[in-house]
Design a protein around this motif. Structure first.
Motif, short mmCIF file in Angstrom:
data_model
loop_
_atom_site.label_atom_id
_atom_site.label_comp_id
_atom_site.label_asym_id
_atom_site.label_seq_id
_atom_site.Cartn_x
_atom_site.Cartn_y
_atom_site.Cartn_z
N GLY A 103 -5.07 12.19 2.43
CA GLY A 103 -3.69 12.36 2.85
C GLY A 103 -3.19 11.27 3.76
N ARG A 104 -4.00 10.22 3.95
CA ARG A 104 -3.60 9.13 4.83
C ARG A 104 -3.66 7.80 4.07
NH1 ARG A 104 -6.77 12.43 8.30
NH2 ARG A 104 -5.65 13.04 10.20
N THR A 105 -2.83 6.87 4.49
CA THR A 105 -2.92 5.50 3.97
C THR A 105 -4.11 4.83 4.65
OG1 THR A 105 -0.53 5.43 3.69
CG2 THR A 105 -1.70 3.33 3.69
N SER A 106 -4.98 4.22 3.84
CA SER A 106 -6.21 3.67 4.40
C SER A 106 -6.38 2.21 3.99
CB SER A 106 -7.43 4.48 3.92
OG SER A 106 -7.28 5.84 4.24
N ILE A 107 -6.74 1.41 4.96
CA ILE A 107 -7.06 0.00 4.71
C ILE A 107 -8.49 -0.22 5.19
CG2 ILE A 107 -6.48 -2.39 5.21
CD1 ILE A 107 -3.62 -1.49 5.74
N VAL A 119 0.86 -1.18 0.00
CA VAL A 119 0.00 0.00 0.00
C VAL A 119 0.90 1.23 0.00
CG1 VAL A 119 -1.99 1.12 1.06
CG2 VAL A 119 -1.58 -1.32 1.47
N LYS A 120 0.81 2.02 -1.03
CA LYS A 120 1.66 3.20 -1.12
C LYS A 120 1.14 4.31 -0.21
CE LYS A 120 2.92 2.25 -5.94
NZ LYS A 120 2.87 2.75 -7.34
N GLU A 121 2.00 5.28 0.04
CA GLU A 121 1.64 6.43 0.87
C GLU A 121 0.39 7.11 0.32
OE1 GLU A 121 3.38 10.86 2.03
OE2 GLU A 121 4.66 9.39 0.97
N GLY A 122 -0.61 7.30 1.21
CA GLY A 122 -1.83 7.99 0.83
C GLY A 122 -2.80 7.16 0.01
N GLU A 123 -2.47 5.91 -0.24
CA GLU A 123 -3.32 5.05 -1.07
C GLU A 123 -4.40 4.38 -0.20
OE1 GLU A 123 -2.25 2.18 -4.79
OE2 GLU A 123 -1.38 1.61 -2.86
N THR A 124 -5.51 4.05 -0.82
CA THR A 124 -6.60 3.36 -0.14
C THR A 124 -6.78 1.98 -0.75
OG1 THR A 124 -7.80 5.41 0.37
CG2 THR A 124 -9.07 3.37 0.37
N ILE A 125 -6.69 0.96 0.09
CA ILE A 125 -6.97 -0.39 -0.40
C ILE A 125 -8.13 -0.95 0.40
CG2 ILE A 125 -4.54 -0.76 -0.95
CD1 ILE A 125 -4.64 -2.91 1.37
N ARG A 149 -20.15 -4.40 2.55
CA ARG A 149 -20.90 -3.66 1.54
C ARG A 149 -19.93 -3.19 0.46
NH1 ARG A 149 -24.76 0.30 5.24
NH2 ARG A 149 -25.64 -1.33 6.61
N LEU A 150 -19.91 -3.89 -0.64
CA LEU A 150 -18.94 -3.58 -1.69
C LEU A 150 -19.19 -2.22 -2.32
CD1 LEU A 150 -18.63 -7.06 -3.45
CD2 LEU A 150 -17.38 -6.14 -1.50
N SER A 151 -20.40 -1.69 -2.14
CA SER A 151 -20.70 -0.39 -2.71
C SER A 151 -19.89 0.72 -2.05
CB SER A 151 -22.20 -0.08 -2.56
OG SER A 151 -22.58 -0.10 -1.19
N THR A 152 -19.42 0.47 -0.83
CA THR A 152 -18.70 1.51 -0.08
C THR A 152 -17.22 1.58 -0.44
OG1 THR A 152 -18.22 0.02 1.75
CG2 THR A 152 -20.28 1.23 1.88
N ILE A 153 -16.71 0.62 -1.20
CA ILE A 153 -15.26 0.60 -1.47
C ILE A 153 -14.97 0.61 -2.98
CG2 ILE A 153 -14.48 -0.37 0.70
CD1 ILE A 153 -14.94 -2.68 -2.20
N GLN A 154 -15.94 1.03 -3.76
CA GLN A 154 -15.72 1.04 -5.22
C GLN A 154 -14.66 2.06 -5.64
OE1 GLN A 154 -19.39 1.34 -7.46
NE2 GLN A 154 -20.41 -0.24 -6.21
N GLY A 155 -14.49 3.08 -4.82
CA GLY A 155 -13.51 4.11 -5.16
C GLY A 155 -12.12 3.82 -4.65
N ALA A 156 -11.88 2.64 -4.07
CA ALA A 156 -10.56 2.29 -3.53
C ALA A 156 -9.54 2.19 -4.66
CB ALA A 156 -10.64 0.98 -2.76
N ASP A 157 -8.30 2.57 -4.36
CA ASP A 157 -7.23 2.48 -5.36
C ASP A 157 -6.95 1.02 -5.73
OD1 ASP A 157 -6.60 5.32 -5.45
OD2 ASP A 157 -5.82 5.03 -3.42
N LYS A 158 -7.17 0.15 -4.76
CA LYS A 158 -6.89 -1.27 -5.00
C LYS A 158 -7.80 -2.10 -4.10
CE LYS A 158 -2.56 -2.18 -5.07
NZ LYS A 158 -1.18 -2.40 -4.54
N ILE A 159 -8.34 -3.17 -4.65
CA ILE A 159 -9.17 -4.09 -3.89
C ILE A 159 -8.48 -5.45 -3.88
CG2 ILE A 159 -11.40 -5.27 -3.74
CD1 ILE A 159 -12.64 -2.85 -5.20
N ILE A 160 -8.32 -6.00 -2.67
CA ILE A 160 -7.69 -7.31 -2.52
C ILE A 160 -8.76 -8.29 -2.08
CG2 ILE A 160 -5.98 -8.65 -1.25
CD1 ILE A 160 -4.36 -6.09 -0.91
#
Length: 592
Positions: free
Chosen positions: A535-539, A373-379, A544-555
């Motif tokens: 501005g934060r790294t988020s995991i 997970v890169k700096e500031g990225e959301t997975i 509810r998959l509808s809430t994470i559609q905008g994530a940079d990466k989905i695992i």
């Protein structure tokens, strides 16, 4: 619920290794302890003097009509009683002070040890048992210092001095008076052995009772939801019955022993009076005062012997409790905190390299997990229940140790970080929010004095809960009661967001953070989540998959393994695990 087994050891009553370790805690108060020993010895010497004074008054002053001498002797006797009372008060108070002060230190050390144990330890240990260790068992230890060692030494010394005074007055009368002593010693030994076993049973019954009550009060909603009140009540009655039986057995032994001891003492007094009266009538070799003094001495002599059984059992119970406490203190299931890396700021880059993890040996819940997970990225981590999503975030905060592999933050292995510094940079919002029975302010700051009211208000306003808190009685000073029972699920969740935000972490972990709230509340915090993530790294973990559609990466995880990685659209195009999960949820929503 697993019941503790009574560990009753025969043989030596006193485990000197345990006592030696226990008395290490008395070192900071060694002066007070020495003073207590001095008072114990002084008390043992002072107590036998009173019968001698009474004997002299009766045999030397009364027959001679020496009124002035009698007044003098009575004055001395009153002075002796006053001194004795002062010494007894000082001894009782000091022994209590030493005992309570030492157990305060032990209880503090034990709790400090508990809060540093791995979560794995708490997964397998009943909380009620830990409460027993920290409260009841430690309270038993206070008796070792206040009613055990010091009192036992005092009783033994008092017996020695009493016997010395008795032989000084009349050795023949002493032998006659103490002829029943072997019988008393034998009955005391039998009582001690019986009550020792019973006390062990009582301590174990208390521990089992505490565990059962704690678990069922905490899970009372489950009991009532499944209409299990009668079944659980029957279980409680059985545990409570065992507790009652153990206590009744101890009462039975006391009710037998003390009357027997009184009878033996009465026989000794009777023999002393018979022999003394015979000596007076035959050759007047003893005076009436000697007989009265011996009656007093016999009462004084037999009382410590009766009490010695209690002292030994107090000591034995203290040793049993000490063993339990030391077993807990010797538990080394601490998270190793040998790292020294403690940066004030971090970038927030997270990387898992070939991570394997099992809660139980070889039963891996994560298998060869690797991602970055890169700096500031959301997975986002998605998958069925039990796929290993929560395990990933538990490992990131080092709540558990990995079996194999490496976890890096900013390219530095987690083990090289100071544990407190690492966790200060990671904010976690859990699905099951825990709130203490305290004010909203305390539940947000957790007692951190660096978090100001302005910072709390700003975070609450950002989350959208400020108006809700302002409407509550006393606002931020509103007591949410145990586990936040006076708040709704949504309100508790919102407060947990504020709690995460005021610490301003660089890495944010949202574990099913919106799964327990209604649609309106979810919409309220979605905007706050976006601001929080900025501005934060988020995991993010979400059903509810509808809430994470905008994530940079989905695992996508399945049975502890990574099955797919990509963006929302990329994974849909693959028509694999993620696509099936998404379509399944879509159909459920459509059906509603």
């Amino acid at each position: 619920m697993e019941k503790e087994k009574a560990k009753v050891k025969s043989g030596n009553v006193v485990d000197f290794k345990v006592l030696k370790r226990l008395f290490q805690y008395a070192k900071p108060y060694i002066k007070q302890f020495y003073l207590l020993v001095f008072l114990t010895i002084f008390l043992a010497i002072l107590t036998p003097i009173r019968p001698i004074l009474v004997q002299k008054a009766i045999d030397e002053y009364v027959p001679n009509g020496d009124y002035d001498g009698l007044v003098l002797m009575i004055t001395i006797l009153i002075g002796h009683l006053i001194v004795l009372a002062v010494v007894q008060y000082s001894h009782t108070y000091l022994s209590g002070w030493v005992g309570q002060t030492i157990i305060k230190d032990i209880r503090t050390k034990l709790f400090n040890h508990l809060i540093r144990l791995k979560l794995k330890f708490f997964d397998k240990t009943p909380i009620g048992r830990l409460v027993t260790r920290n409260v009841s068992d430690i309270e038993t230890l206070s008796n070792v210092f206040s009613e055990g060692i010091a009192a036992l030494i005092g009783d033994l010394l008092q017996l020695v001095f009493l016997m010395g005074f008795m032989f000084y007055l009349d050795w023949k009368l002493t032998l006659v008076s103490l002829s029943t002593l072997p019988l008393l010693i034998f009955s005391t030994y039998v009582f001690k052995e019986k009550i020792k076993v019973t006390f062990n049973e009582v301590r174990n019954a208390v521990s089992n009772l505490n565990s059962f009550v704690q678990e069922h009060v905490t899970g009372m909603n489950i009991v009532q939801i499944f209409n299990a009140e009668k079944r659980e009540m029957d279980k409680f009655k059985e545990i409570n019955r065992e507790h009652e039986k153990a206590h009744i057995r101890s009462v039975l032994y006391y009710s037998i022993y003390f009357p027997v001891a009184e009878i033996i003492q009465a026989i000794a007094i009777g023999m002393a009076v018979w022999y003394g009266a015979r000596e007076i009538l035959v050759d007047a070799s003893v005076g009436p005062g000697v007989i009265i003094a011996f009656i007093m001495y016999i009462q004084m002599f037999f009382r410590p012997i009766r009490m010695i059984a209690d002292r030994f059992n107090t000591l034995q119970m203290g040793i049993v409790s000490s063993n339990r406490i030391f077993d807990l203190l010797d538990n080394d299931e601490h998270m190793a905190d040998e790292g020294e890396y403690a940066p004030e700021e971090i970038k927030g880059e997270v990387e898992f390299k070939n991570v394997w993890f099992a809660y139980n040996e070889e039963e891996y819940v994560l298998k060869d997990i690797s991602f970055k997970v890169k700096e500031g990225e959301t997975i986002a981590l998605v998958g069925a229940t039990g796929a290993g999503k929560s395990s990933v975030i538990n490992l990131l905060s080092r709540f558990y140790e990995i079996n194999k592999g490496d976890i890096l933050v900013d390219g530095v292995n987690l083990k090289e970080y100071d544990l407190g510094a690492l966790r200060s940079h990671i904010g976690v919002v859990q699905q099951d929010v825990f709130l203490y029975s305290d004010t909203i302010r305390h539940n947000i700051t957790l007692g951190n004095p660096d978090i100001t009211d302005d910072k709390i208000a700003a975070a609450a306003d950002l989350v959208g809960v400020k108006k809700i808190i302002d409407r509550l009685p006393n606002g931020y000073d509103y007591n949410v009661m145990e586990r936040g029972s006076t708040l709704s699920v949504g309100q508790r969740q919102l407060i947990s967001f504020v709690r995460a935000m005021v610490y301003d972490p660089k890495i944010i972990v949202l574990d099913e953070a919106t799964s327990s709230v209604d649609t309106e509340t979810e919409e309220l915090i979605q905007g706050a989540i976006e601001v929080l993530m900025k501005g934060r790294t988020s995991i993010v973990i979400a059903h509810r998959l509808s809430t994470i559609q905008g994530a940079d990466k989905i695992i996508v995880l399945d049975k502890g393994e990574i099955k797919e990685v990509g963006t929302h659209q990329e994974l849909l195009d693959k028509d694999g695990f993620y696509s099936k999960l998404y379509n399944m949820q879509y159909k459920e929503v459509a059906a509603i």
